[in-house]
Enzyme design. Structure first.
Site, PDB file in Angstrom:
ATOM      1  N   ALA A  67      13.922 -19.730 -61.778  1.00 15.51           N
ATOM      2  CA  ALA A  67      14.078 -21.131 -61.407  1.00 15.51           C
ATOM      3  C   ALA A  67      15.243 -21.213 -60.421  1.00 15.51           C
ATOM      4  CB  ALA A  67      14.356 -21.971 -62.649  1.00 15.51           C
ATOM      5  N   GLY A 112      12.408 -17.727 -64.658  1.00 15.38           N
ATOM      6  CA  GLY A 112      11.197 -18.511 -64.433  1.00 15.38           C
ATOM      7  C   GLY A 112      10.095 -17.714 -63.744  1.00 15.38           C
ATOM      8  N   GLU A 115       8.452 -15.841 -66.448  1.00 16.35           N
ATOM      9  CA  GLU A 115       7.709 -16.840 -67.241  1.00 16.35           C
ATOM     10  C   GLU A 115       6.435 -17.286 -66.522  1.00 16.35           C
ATOM     11  OE1 GLU A 115      11.500 -18.924 -67.446  1.00 16.35           O
ATOM     12  OE2 GLU A 115      11.135 -19.220 -69.575  1.00 16.35           O
ATOM     13  N   GLU A 135      18.470 -15.413 -68.287  1.00 18.71           N
ATOM     14  CA  GLU A 135      19.041 -16.760 -68.422  1.00 18.71           C
ATOM     15  C   GLU A 135      20.332 -16.794 -69.224  1.00 18.71           C
ATOM     16  OE1 GLU A 135      15.817 -16.038 -68.728  1.00 18.71           O
ATOM     17  OE2 GLU A 135      14.577 -17.640 -67.907  1.00 18.71           O
TER      18      GLU A 135
HETATM   19  N1  CAA Z   1      17.739 -19.465 -57.421  1.00 20.85           N
HETATM   20  C1  CAA Z   1      18.210 -19.797 -56.206  1.00 20.85           C
HETATM   21  N2  CAA Z   1      18.444 -18.902 -55.226  1.00 20.85           N
HETATM   22  C2  CAA Z   1      18.201 -17.618 -55.513  1.00 20.85           C
HETATM   23  C3  CAA Z   1      17.704 -17.187 -56.765  1.00 20.85           C
HETATM   24  C4  CAA Z   1      17.467 -18.187 -57.748  1.00 20.85           C
HETATM   25  N3  CAA Z   1      16.947 -17.894 -58.963  1.00 20.85           N
HETATM   26  N4  CAA Z   1      17.574 -15.846 -56.740  1.00 20.85           N
HETATM   27  C5  CAA Z   1      17.964 -15.441 -55.520  1.00 20.85           C
HETATM   28  N5  CAA Z   1      18.339 -16.502 -54.770  1.00 20.85           N
HETATM   29  C6  CAA Z   1      18.843 -16.509 -53.398  1.00 20.85           C
HETATM   30  C7  CAA Z   1      20.266 -15.983 -53.325  1.00 20.85           C
HETATM   31  O1  CAA Z   1      21.195 -16.999 -53.646  1.00 20.85           O
HETATM   32  C8  CAA Z   1      20.332 -15.534 -51.894  1.00 20.85           C
HETATM   33  O2  CAA Z   1      20.534 -16.655 -51.079  1.00 20.85           O
HETATM   34  P1  CAA Z   1      21.596 -16.589 -49.837  1.00 20.85           P
HETATM   35  O3  CAA Z   1      21.028 -15.539 -48.917  1.00 20.85           O
HETATM   36  O4  CAA Z   1      21.567 -17.973 -49.265  1.00 20.85           O
HETATM   37  O5  CAA Z   1      22.909 -16.175 -50.408  1.00 20.85           O
HETATM   38  C9  CAA Z   1      18.930 -15.019 -51.616  1.00 20.85           C
HETATM   39  O6  CAA Z   1      18.096 -15.599 -52.612  1.00 20.85           O
HETATM   40  C10 CAA Z   1      18.819 -13.500 -51.733  1.00 20.85           C
HETATM   41  O7  CAA Z   1      19.337 -13.143 -53.006  1.00 20.85           O
HETATM   42  P2  CAA Z   1      20.463 -11.999 -53.202  1.00 20.85           P
HETATM   43  O8  CAA Z   1      21.364 -11.938 -51.993  1.00 20.85           O
HETATM   44  O9  CAA Z   1      21.114 -12.237 -54.518  1.00 20.85           O
HETATM   45  O10 CAA Z   1      19.554 -10.700 -53.238  1.00 20.85           O
HETATM   46  P3  CAA Z   1      19.877  -9.325 -53.989  1.00 20.85           P
HETATM   47  O11 CAA Z   1      18.878  -8.341 -53.492  1.00 20.85           O
HETATM   48  O12 CAA Z   1      21.304  -8.966 -53.868  1.00 20.85           O
HETATM   49  O13 CAA Z   1      19.584  -9.635 -55.545  1.00 20.85           O
HETATM   50  C11 CAA Z   1      18.353 -10.531 -57.381  1.00 20.85           C
HETATM   51  C12 CAA Z   1      18.281  -9.947 -55.970  1.00 20.85           C
HETATM   52  C13 CAA Z   1      18.785  -9.431 -58.371  1.00 20.85           C
HETATM   53  C14 CAA Z   1      16.963 -11.046 -57.736  1.00 20.85           C
HETATM   54  C15 CAA Z   1      19.396 -11.689 -57.414  1.00 20.85           C
HETATM   55  O14 CAA Z   1      19.086 -12.604 -56.350  1.00 20.85           O
HETATM   56  C16 CAA Z   1      19.421 -12.459 -58.686  1.00 20.85           C
HETATM   57  O15 CAA Z   1      19.969 -12.004 -59.656  1.00 20.85           O
HETATM   58  N6  CAA Z   1      18.854 -13.687 -58.659  1.00 20.85           N
HETATM   59  C17 CAA Z   1      18.894 -14.581 -59.811  1.00 20.85           C
HETATM   60  C18 CAA Z   1      17.983 -14.098 -60.934  1.00 20.85           C
HETATM   61  C19 CAA Z   1      18.098 -15.013 -62.118  1.00 20.85           C
HETATM   62  O16 CAA Z   1      19.121 -15.125 -62.752  1.00 20.85           O
HETATM   63  N7  CAA Z   1      16.987 -15.699 -62.428  1.00 20.85           N
HETATM   64  C20 CAA Z   1      16.917 -16.624 -63.558  1.00 20.85           C
HETATM   65  C21 CAA Z   1      17.203 -18.024 -63.072  1.00 20.85           C
HETATM   66  S1  CAA Z   1      17.407 -19.153 -64.423  1.00 20.85           S
HETATM   67  C22 CAA Z   1      15.832 -19.568 -64.893  1.00 20.85           C
HETATM   68  O17 CAA Z   1      14.846 -19.059 -64.391  1.00 20.85           O
HETATM   69  C23 CAA Z   1      15.775 -20.595 -65.974  1.00 20.85           C
HETATM   70  C24 CAA Z   1      14.444 -20.877 -66.526  1.00 20.85           C
HETATM   71  O18 CAA Z   1      13.849 -20.103 -67.269  1.00 20.85           O
HETATM   72  C25 CAA Z   1      13.835 -22.169 -66.249  1.00 20.85           C
END
Ligand code: CAA
Length: 261
Positions: A67, A112, A115, A135
């Site tokens: 998400a 998400g 999911e 999460e």
């Molecule tokens: N939401 C918003 N933006 C996101 C995102 C997310 N879930 N995941 C990645 N992005 C964005 C980053 O902020 C980044 O944007 P910028 O270039 O503007 O800085 C871009 O995508 C590229 O991401 P990274 O630079 O972080 O890429 P990476 O290769 O270094 O890492 C990754 C990849 C491991 C997937 C890392 O992006 C990451 O950990 N993302 C978040 C994963 C996460 O925690 N997901 C769960 C979200 S909470 C949820 O989903 C709740 C629910 O159940 C409803």
């Protein structure tokens, strides 16, 4: 139909491909994307010729990275609950489609994103796929069905380990514990999905539809009620011309020609 965050294509008759496409955010799901997924699901549901829906992510890096964290970071409790319910409604619609929905997981399927894949009937993973429910590392529990669909797929103990540690697993481990059905080379993922979809599209449509309904609805029932449900669906299949054609073709030692009637 014009979407901003997804693509909905029909690469072959009866086969739909839904691609989540927000490359700058690794296809993360914001509210607008959830709405578009729900609209695309309606489009597929309203097409009587639809047989299979494939779901994937744009680009080579991510299926869906979760998400959208930027949208969620300042949520009040009410906004958090509403956002979770929003995602759950969109995914429930996808899951309820009366045809197989197959996730083609091409990269990160986190939070998400994992999911979304779990709301699909089954998952084909590229060897580059990474699954996880991180999460808890953001201070929240899973919100788009992870606490419910993951334990139903792999059992509560394995699910709780992944949900409470946030540990990410590769495609091989995902297949070993039953998150994914199989792992294929990255370059062959889309073709594997299309090949499988074509096989399904060649079967009796009512038989496939009732098979999914029997499995999905039966899982919510006790065994006796679920077996009675299966018998009802078996009877309904016998009301179709395709059942007569399928069995006649077997007796005549030729391939069946199903018409969906
Ligand atoms: N939401 C918003 N933006 C996101 C995102 C997310 N879930 N995941 C990645 N992005 C964005 C980053 O902020 C980044 O944007 P910028 O270039 O503007 O800085 C871009 O995508 C590229 O991401 P990274 O630079 O972080 O890429 P990476 O290769 O270094 O890492 C990754 C990849 C491991 C997937 C890392 O992006 C990451 O950990 N993302 C978040 C994963 C996460 O925690 N997901 C769960 C979200 S909470 C949820 O989903 C709740 C629910 O159940 C409803």
């Amino acid at each position: 139909m014009a979407f901003q965050n997804i693509l909905l294509e029909q690469p072959e008759p009866g086969i739909y491909l839904l691609t989540i496409s927000r490359p700058k955010a690794l296809n993360a799901l914001n509210s607008a994307t959830l709405d578009e997924i729900a609209v695309a699901t309606d489009v597929v549901a309203e097409d009587p010729g639809a047989r299979v829906l494939l779901v994937t992510g744009a680009g080579e890096k991510a299926f869906v990275a979760g998400a959208d964290i930027t949208e969620m970071q300042n949520f009040t409790p009410g906004q958090g609950e509403a956002f979770s319910a929003h995602g759950s409604r969109a995914f429930a619609k996808l899951e309820a489609l009366p045809l197989p929905v197959i996730a083609l997981v091409n990269g990160y399927a986190l939070g998400g994103g994992c999911e979304l894949a779990l709301a699909c009937d089954w998952i084909i993973a590229s060897e580059r796929a990474v699954f996880g429910q991180p999460e808890v590392n953001l201070g929240v529990c899973a919100g788009f069905g992870g606490t419910q669909r993951l334990p139903r797929r792999i059992g509560p103990a394995r699910a709780l380990e992944l949900l409470c540690t946030g540990r990410q697993i590769n495609a091989e481990e995902a297949a070993a514990i039953g998150v994914a059905n199989r792992v294929v080379p990255a370059a062959g993922l889309r073709q594997t999905g299309l090949d499988m979809a074509r096989v399904i599209a060649g079967m009796g449509p009512a038989a496939v539809r009732y098979t999914k309904e029997a499995v999905r609805r039966g899982a919510e029932l006790g065994l006796a009620a679920a077996l009675a449900l299966e018998s009802q669906y078996f009877g309904r299949c016998c009301a179709t011309q395709d059942q007569k054609e399928g069995m006649k073709a077997f007796v005549e030692k030729r391939p069946p020609r199903f018409t969906g009637r």
